[in-house]
Scaffold this active site. Structure first.
Site, PDB file in Angstrom:
ATOM      1  CE1 TYR A 143      -3.615  -2.505   0.697  1.00  0.00           C
ATOM      2  CE2 TYR A 143      -4.637  -0.408   1.208  1.00  0.00           C
ATOM      3  CZ  TYR A 143      -4.741  -1.740   0.901  1.00  0.00           C
ATOM      4  OH  TYR A 143      -5.982  -2.302   0.803  1.00  0.00           O
ATOM      5  CE  LYS A 189       1.050 -17.853  -1.985  1.00  0.00           C
ATOM      6  NZ  LYS A 189       0.125 -19.029  -1.992  1.00  0.00           N
ATOM      7  CG  ASP A 221      -2.962 -20.134  -0.583  1.00  0.00           C
ATOM      8  OD1 ASP A 221      -2.415 -20.068   0.543  1.00  0.00           O
ATOM      9  OD2 ASP A 221      -2.508 -20.854  -1.498  1.00  0.00           O
ATOM     10  CG  ASP A 245      -8.346  -4.301   1.685  1.00  0.00           C
ATOM     11  OD1 ASP A 245      -9.278  -3.755   2.301  1.00  0.00           O
ATOM     12  OD2 ASP A 245      -8.277  -4.357   0.448  1.00  0.00           O
ATOM     13  CG  ASP A 249     -13.936  -6.432   2.455  1.00  0.00           C
ATOM     14  OD1 ASP A 249     -13.696  -5.637   3.387  1.00  0.00           O
ATOM     15  OD2 ASP A 249     -14.301  -6.062   1.326  1.00  0.00           O
TER      16      ASP A 249
END
Ligand code: IPM
Ligand code: MG
Length: 356
Positions: A143, A189, A221, A245, A249
């Site tokens: 970001y 990851k 994942d 982020d 959600d």
């Protein structure tokens, strides 16, 4: 009487409606618990672009820094979608997080018992409830890394984390987990990204300071999958800005509605920014259909983390619970047999429940 300075960024889309409803509830809490709130409206996001030509005016930053807490609605909308990245409303949001040093984003995803039916998950997967806290790093990662472009042929964003950035957010997660059920799942990851391998090694180092907290790692994942097949395994999820982020959600949606979940963004001191985790929903803006409960619950976090007003915070949360128990629903969380009301009325019902 204690007076608190609150900077208010109503923002775009449904932002003003949900913030107005939340302010009604804050004032009700103020009356009940002997607090006075001094609100100062400031601009950021699309409305700031329209009024002042930039997504984050310096005046906004100054007033926020001089406040006890910042209450934020939402930013963005199709109107500003074609602007260059650094001039979009989202740049205002990222800019204010960075300017206030708000590196720790707490996003609790809790299933209200009254809303079990709204969850898309099967009852046997929900079990006796869902209660996950996502601790998302908020001022680093891809970001905020440098952006590059080579003519029309190549573009890349840098994903970067420094040791102190990882150490402090890891501590936030371990401290939070200690007050909950004592388990941190760090999401990365590390099978692919160097940044994630670094992240993992530092998180494990910090974990040595918290022998009473259990730590495990998941690849992002796999974490995304586990959240929908076995959410019970999670207590506190610690992760970077980008993965946080996305996973927040997802975590919110399994609790029934993204319209229910608050967030707190915190830094070193007590100044924090509080906002619903959902966006500006331009499709329903101005129609009184928005669910203000996430913003109302954000004011509870504001009272708890920035003002130290735990009793008032609990009362706001209890009022939300009461309104749901009484069967009141906005359209996003409605189920058969429940009465659908608008944003304004939901705010009024919650304020009334708080005063009762
Ligand atoms: C959020 C939002 C923001 C983010 C956007 C609007 C920049 O999605 O707060 O989750 O990506 O952080
Ligand atoms: Mg998001």
């Amino acid at each position: 009487m204690k007076t608190y300075k609150i900077a208010v960024i109503k923002g775009d889309g449904i932002g003003p409606e949900i913030v107005n409803a939340a302010i009604g509830v804050m004032d009700a809490a103020g009356e009940k618990f002997g607090m006075k709130f001094d609100y100062t409206d400031v601009l950021a996001g699309g409305c700031a672009i329209d009024a002042e030509g930039v997504p984050l005016p310096q005046k906004t930053v100054d007033i926020c820094k001089d406040s006890d807490a910042v209450l934020l609605g939402a930013m963005g909308g199709p109107k500003w979608d074609n602007l260059p990245g650094d001039q979009r409303p989202e740049a205002g949001l990222l800019g204010i997080r960075k300017a206030l040093g708000l590196y720790a984003n707490l996003r609790p995803a809790m299933l209200f018992d009254e809303l079990r039916d709204a969850s898309p998950l099967k009852s046997e997967i929900i079990g006796d409830g869902l209660d996950v806290l996502v601790v998302r790093e908020l001022t680093g990662d891809v970001y905020f890394g440098a952006k590059h472009r080579e003519g029309d042929d190549a573009v890349w964003d840098e994903m970067k984390y420094t040791r102190p950035e990882i150490e402090r957010i890891a501590r936030t997660a371990f401290e939070a987990a200690r007050k909950r059920s004592g388990k941190v799942t760090s999401v990365d990851k590390a099978n692919v990204l160097e940044v994630s391998r670094f992240w993992r090694s530092i998180v494990h180092k910090v974990a040595e300071e918290y022998p009473d907290v259990e730590l495990n790692d998941l690849y992002v994942d796999n974490a995304a999958m586990q959240l929908v097949i076995n959410p019970q395994q999670f207590d506190t999820i610690l992760t970077g800005n980008l993965f946080g982020d996305i996973l927040s959600d997802e975590a919110s949606m399994i609790t029934g509605s993204i319209g229910m979940l608050p967030s707190a963004s915190l830094g070193e001191g007590t100044l924090g920014m509080y906002e619903p985790i959902h966006g500006s929903a331009p499709d329903i803006a101005g129609t009184d259909k928005a669910n203000p409960l996430a913003t109302i619950l954000s004011t509870a976090m504001l009272m708890r983390y920035s003002l130290g007003e735990e009793e008032a915070a609990n009362a706001v949360e209890a009022a939300v619970q009461q309104v749901l128990k009484d069967g009141w629903r906005t359209a996003d969380i409605a189920s058969p047999g429940k009465t659908v009301i608008g944003c304004v009325e939901m705010g009024e019902k919650t304020a009334a429940a708080l005063k009762a």
